[in-house]
Write an enzyme that holds these catalytic residues in place. Structure first.
Site, PDB file in Angstrom:
ATOM      1  N   HIS A  35       0.840  -1.200   0.000  1.00 25.97           N
ATOM      2  CA  HIS A  35       0.000   0.000   0.000  1.00 25.97           C
ATOM      3  C   HIS A  35       0.875   1.250   0.000  1.00 25.97           C
ATOM      4  O   HIS A  35       1.320   1.691   1.057  1.00 25.97           O
ATOM      5  CB  HIS A  35      -0.901  -0.008   1.229  1.00 25.97           C
ATOM      6  CG  HIS A  35      -1.774  -1.228   1.312  1.00 25.97           C
ATOM      7  ND1 HIS A  35      -1.292  -2.439   1.728  1.00 25.97           N
ATOM      8  CD2 HIS A  35      -3.078  -1.412   1.012  1.00 25.97           C
ATOM      9  CE1 HIS A  35      -2.281  -3.335   1.682  1.00 25.97           C
ATOM     10  NE2 HIS A  35      -3.373  -2.736   1.252  1.00 25.97           N
ATOM     11  N   HIS A 283      -4.320   2.964  -3.142  1.00 22.60           N
ATOM     12  CA  HIS A 283      -4.432   2.275  -1.855  1.00 22.60           C
ATOM     13  C   HIS A 283      -3.626   0.983  -1.821  1.00 22.60           C
ATOM     14  O   HIS A 283      -2.759   0.835  -0.969  1.00 22.60           O
ATOM     15  CB  HIS A 283      -5.905   1.986  -1.531  1.00 22.60           C
ATOM     16  CG  HIS A 283      -6.091   0.984  -0.441  1.00 22.60           C
ATOM     17  ND1 HIS A 283      -6.185   1.326   0.885  1.00 22.60           N
ATOM     18  CD2 HIS A 283      -6.144  -0.368  -0.474  1.00 22.60           C
ATOM     19  CE1 HIS A 283      -6.297   0.232   1.608  1.00 22.60           C
ATOM     20  NE2 HIS A 283      -6.281  -0.805   0.804  1.00 22.60           N
ATOM     21  N   GLU A 435     -17.697  -6.072  24.070  1.00 21.44           N
ATOM     22  CA  GLU A 435     -16.790  -7.211  24.204  1.00 21.44           C
ATOM     23  C   GLU A 435     -15.558  -7.081  23.304  1.00 21.44           C
ATOM     24  O   GLU A 435     -14.442  -7.436  23.682  1.00 21.44           O
ATOM     25  CB  GLU A 435     -17.516  -8.526  23.880  1.00 21.44           C
ATOM     26  CG  GLU A 435     -18.645  -8.880  24.845  1.00 21.44           C
ATOM     27  CD  GLU A 435     -19.959  -8.174  24.506  1.00 21.44           C
ATOM     28  OE1 GLU A 435     -20.007  -7.459  23.476  1.00 21.44           O
ATOM     29  OE2 GLU A 435     -20.935  -8.330  25.260  1.00 21.44           O
ATOM     30  N   HIS A 496     -27.863 -18.492  23.584  1.00 17.96           N
ATOM     31  CA  HIS A 496     -26.924 -18.311  24.678  1.00 17.96           C
ATOM     32  C   HIS A 496     -26.108 -19.565  24.991  1.00 17.96           C
ATOM     33  O   HIS A 496     -25.369 -19.585  25.965  1.00 17.96           O
ATOM     34  CB  HIS A 496     -27.676 -17.858  25.944  1.00 17.96           C
ATOM     35  CG  HIS A 496     -28.013 -16.396  25.914  1.00 17.96           C
ATOM     36  ND1 HIS A 496     -28.709 -15.834  24.876  1.00 17.96           N
ATOM     37  CD2 HIS A 496     -27.732 -15.394  26.780  1.00 17.96           C
ATOM     38  CE1 HIS A 496     -28.853 -14.527  25.116  1.00 17.96           C
ATOM     39  NE2 HIS A 496     -28.266 -14.240  26.260  1.00 17.96           N
TER      40      HIS A 496
HETATM   41  C1  LIG Z   1     -11.317  -5.838   9.742  1.00 20.58           C
HETATM   42  C2  LIG Z   1     -10.764  -5.608   8.389  1.00 20.58           C
HETATM   43  N1  LIG Z   1     -11.601  -5.636   7.328  1.00 20.58           N
HETATM   44  C3  LIG Z   1     -11.115  -5.489   6.078  1.00 20.58           C
HETATM   45  C4  LIG Z   1      -9.798  -5.311   5.854  1.00 20.58           C
HETATM   46  C5  LIG Z   1      -9.255  -5.207   4.443  1.00 20.58           C
HETATM   47  N2  LIG Z   1      -8.822  -3.821   4.157  1.00 20.58           N
HETATM   48  C6  LIG Z   1      -7.550  -3.451   4.287  1.00 20.58           C
HETATM   49  S1  LIG Z   1      -7.328  -1.828   3.984  1.00 20.58           S
HETATM   50  C7  LIG Z   1      -8.968  -1.607   3.652  1.00 20.58           C
HETATM   51  C8  LIG Z   1      -9.477  -0.247   3.269  1.00 20.58           C
HETATM   52  C9  LIG Z   1      -9.135   0.696   4.319  1.00 20.58           C
HETATM   53  O1  LIG Z   1      -9.490   1.980   3.991  1.00 20.58           O
HETATM   54  P1  LIG Z   1      -8.895   3.148   4.865  1.00 20.58           P
HETATM   55  O2  LIG Z   1      -8.900   2.769   6.269  1.00 20.58           O
HETATM   56  O3  LIG Z   1      -9.599   4.384   4.477  1.00 20.58           O
HETATM   57  O4  LIG Z   1      -7.387   3.174   4.426  1.00 20.58           O
HETATM   58  P2  LIG Z   1      -6.706   4.008   3.253  1.00 20.58           P
HETATM   59  O5  LIG Z   1      -6.967   3.282   1.971  1.00 20.58           O
HETATM   60  O6  LIG Z   1      -7.306   5.341   3.251  1.00 20.58           O
HETATM   61  O7  LIG Z   1      -5.290   3.951   3.647  1.00 20.58           O
HETATM   62  C10 LIG Z   1      -9.664  -2.791   3.792  1.00 20.58           C
HETATM   63  C11 LIG Z   1     -11.104  -2.924   3.567  1.00 20.58           C
HETATM   64  C12 LIG Z   1      -8.954  -5.282   6.995  1.00 20.58           C
HETATM   65  N3  LIG Z   1      -7.643  -5.141   6.906  1.00 20.58           N
HETATM   66  N4  LIG Z   1      -9.473  -5.403   8.238  1.00 20.58           N
END
Ligand SMILES: Cc1ncc(C[n+]2csc(CCOP(=O)(O)OP(=O)(O)O)c2C)c(N)n1
Ligand SMILES: [Mg+2]
Length: 691
Positions: A35, A283, A435, A496
């Site tokens: 990224h 990204h 939680e 539960h």
């Molecule tokens: C819980 C979770 N769901 C999905 C992902 C996959 N994922 C990695 S980065 C991303 C997008 C994140 O967007 P943002 O936080 O705005 O980051 P930016 O692209 O702006 O750096 C996703 C969906 C992850 N790492 N963790």
């Protein structure tokens, strides 16, 4: 090295920022994955925070009073690898020894995301020195930072003295849109706002881009207003390249009292890239060679050079964070020496905490329960153990996600207190019904080396599981207490009643899962868990009373420390059939055993509270408990049968759950699903051909 002539300070700032950007671009391109866009956008923030604000000594990344940095948007890991490299942060090992070399080398960065590189895909605590917590699952990092902030408050309250601010560190976390969308982020923010954690500062990378495109498609709320409603102090910096304003906002956060600070930072993902800035393409994929060239031109960078650290950049970090960090640590070390003279006992405690040791006699007064057919609930025995341990171990703290009275995790002795903004010395934590954030908060506490436990019903381990998994991945000694382990709350019904939960937790590598069979096994389980320094534990306890076994007649509960042990054996030896059980089913197996014995059938009862611990015993021991030549085996456990084949073998039988439970009194459920001695006996006889 590229010589750079006539550098002014401003130039060095810019040069350092662009070094972070270009290292990130080059590493992602080389790895063909990763990224680049967010490191390019946030380089000025990370630069400002590290080089101008944070008190962190790269020479000693585990100095106790260092400021903490959490990269919750862990996909932007090149930010961290760049800054750890440029500050020449030193490596330490799990024994807290300095290794005499850099944590992240330029070679590691060249091998970003490759096997054994100290620049892996996402920040990994325990793999790379200088990483404060493992991130990648979005939202976990910021939630963990709340635990770190609670820990700082608690430690300051216990150990600081007039003129001795031994713990006054701050916690900074960077979050992206994803962290803000995730439920755990909201839970954690709500808790932090309630607790008024003014040592905590989150910086929200408001780039309005996620993987699928612009956030307009799914995320249009007013984040700043939400945080104001949580009780946070909210600031905005509208230009992520403006290091002066970033520094000013960080200063304001530092001076704010009574609430945590959110800095909303408007940024441009892929900043400087002529074709990819502000797009989701920046990204998660390399920019491409041509785009990198154009971007480097835009930065005023040699367009074909790769992995370049211009002259003066290392020195610039040395002059900034290096000097400030070293001075802070030196001052603190002197302060601590004077503190040790004046407060030797407290200083000794701090040293034990930092080494994850327990105080002397930490297990004194742990109860031993007399035999009692009516017995005691697992949660009740746990309550007694917790209240003893928390008195013996000052830094053992914990609480529940609003189920304290049911989990029986409340510390009730005088002076235990309740942690609140105005009572940071309280040992009872109240997580509210959160939680997931509770799990991450426990990890944050454990990262700050406080010993934490947190409780809820076992069914809701699902709501906490991602944090439990990270505790295992990070090798943290967090303690996850779960009560209402099976069908004991009968009438509540299948919503539960856990079924697959034990199997799913047993599948997490490195996690110790324990389901004790009576009150004394509960105490022994705690005795085992408390001694863990690098492993999390899950404790699964009954709601209902379980008979307290007569340990003069049956084997000692100390066998818990081996994961499984022979609880009762056929008097003549050579059992024909082995009954293997955990938790509430141990006494069912013992009942069946007594009746089989009366009928002249030689059986053995194996109590198996922990698969994980048992599997780490020698083959010899395991064979002594489960002799390979005894193939008539019955497992009894009020949970999914999934995985029990490994102990009962091809010829054995399993009494367990293959469906969801039902809403009815426990007795009826036990009958319906076969968790009764009569059923165990029937199956044992079938196996022996005496049906
Ligand atoms: C819980 C979770 N769901 C999905 C992902 C996959 N994922 C990695 S980065 C991303 C997008 C994140 O967007 P943002 O936080 O705005 O980051 P930016 O692209 O702006 O750096 C996703 C969906 C992850 N790492 N963790
Ligand atoms: Mg984003």
């Amino acid at each position: 090295m590229t010589p750079v002539a006539e550098i002014t300070t401003t130039d060095l700032d810019e040069l350092s920022i662009n070094t972070i950007r270009t290292l990130s671009m080059d590493a992602v391109q080389q790895a063909k994955s990763g990224h680049p866009g967010t490191p390019m956008a946030l380089a000025p923030l990370v630069y400002t925070l590290w080089n101008r604000v944070m008190r962190f000594d790269p020479q000693d990344p585990i100095w106790p009073n260092r400021d903490r940095f959490v990269l919750s948007n862990g996909h932007a890991s090149m930010l961290l690898w760049s800054v750890l490299h440029l500050t020449r942060t030193q490596a330490v090992n799990a024994a807290y020894e300095k290794l005499g070399h850099a944590s992240v080398t330029l070679e590691d960065i060249r091998h970003f995301r490759q096997l054994d590189s100290k620049a892996p895909g996402h920040p990994e605590y325990h793999w790379v020195s200088g990483v404060e917590t493992t991130t990648g699952p979005l939202g976990q990092g910021i939630a963990t930072s709340v635990g770190m902030a609670i820990a700082q408050k608690w430690l300051a309250n216990r150990y600081n003295r007039p003129g001795f601010p031994i713990f006054d560190y701050r916690i900074y976390a960077i979050a992206g849109d994803g962290c803000m969308m995730e439920g755990i982020g909201s839970e954690a923010a709500s808790l932090a706002g309630h607790l008024g954690l003014d040592n905590l500062c989150w910086i929200y990378d408001n780039n309005r881009i996620t993987i699928e495109g612009h956030t307009d498609i799914a995320f249009t709320e007013d984040v700043a207003a939400r945080f104001l409603a949580y009780g946070w102090h909210v600031l905005r910096v509208s230009d992520a390249n403006d290091t002066e304003r970033i520094e000013h906002a960080l200063d304001k956060a530092g001076n704010n009292t009574g609430s945590p600070t959110l800095i909303v930072l408007d940024s441009h993902i892929g900043y400087g890239s002529p074709h990819k800035q502000d797009t989701s393409e920046a990204h998660g994929e390399p920019l491409g060679d041509e785009e990198i060239r154009l971007t480097k031109l835009a930065y005023g960078w040699p367009e074909d050079a790769k992995f370049v650290v211009p002259d003066g950049v290392y020195e610039h970090f040395e002059d900034g964070i290096g000097t400030r960090g070293a001075e802070s640590r030196r001052d603190w070390t002197q302060l601590f020496e004077a503190y040790r003279v004046q407060y030797p006992d407290l200083a000794a405690e701090i040293e034990q905490i930092e080494r994850r040791e327990l105080p002397n006699s930490w297990d004194r007064n742990l109860p031993v329960f007399p035999p009692d057919p009516k017995g005691m609930a697992g949660r009740e025995a746990s309550s007694k153990a917790l209240n003893v341990l928390a008195q013996n171990i000052p830094w053992f703290v914990g609480g529940s996600a609003d189920l304290g009275p049911s989990n029986k995790t409340l510390l009730t002795y005088e002076g235990a207190g309740h942690f609140q903004a105005n009572n940071p010395g309280g040992k009872n934590l109240h997580f509210g019904i959160r939680e997931h954030a509770m799990g991450a908060t426990l990890n944050g506490l454990a990262l700050a080396k406080i010993r934490p436990y947190g409780a809820t019903f076992f069914i809701f381990s699902d709501y906490e599981r991602p944090a439990i998994r990270l505790a295992a991945l990070m090798e943290l000694p967090s303690i996850f207490v779960f009560t209402h382990d099976a069908m004991g709350d009968g009438e509540d019904g299948p919503t539960h009643q856990p079924v697959e939960h034990l199997a799913s937790l047993r599948a997490i590598p490195g996690l110790v899962t324990l389901r004790p069979g009576d009150a004394n096994e509960v105490v022994e389980a705690y005795r085992y868990i408390m001694q863990l320094r690098h492993q999390p534990a899950v404790l699964v306890l009954s709601r209902q009373p379980l008979p307290t076994l007569d340990r003069k007649k049956y084997a000692s509960a100390a066998g818990v420390s081996r994961g499984a042990y022979v609880l009762a054996d056929s008097p003549a030896g050579h059992p024909e059939v082995i009954l293997i059980a955990s938790g509430s089913e141990v006494s069912v197996a013992v009942d069946a055993y007594e009746k089989l014995l009366a009928e002249g059938i030689r059986s053995r009862v194996v109590s198996l509270p922990s698969w994980d611990i048992f599997e780490h015993q020698t083959q010899e021991y395991r064979d002594s408990v489960l002799p390979p030549n005894v193939t008539a085996r019955v497992s009894i456990e009020q949970a999914s049968t999934f995985g029990w084949e490994r102990y009962v073998g091809a010829k054995g039988r399993m009494i367990g759950m293959t469906t969801f439970g039902a809403s009815a009194p426990l007795k009826e459920l036990q009958r319906k699903f076969g968790f009764e001695p009569a059923r165990v006996i029937e199956i044992a006889k079938e196996l022996l051909g005496r049906g």
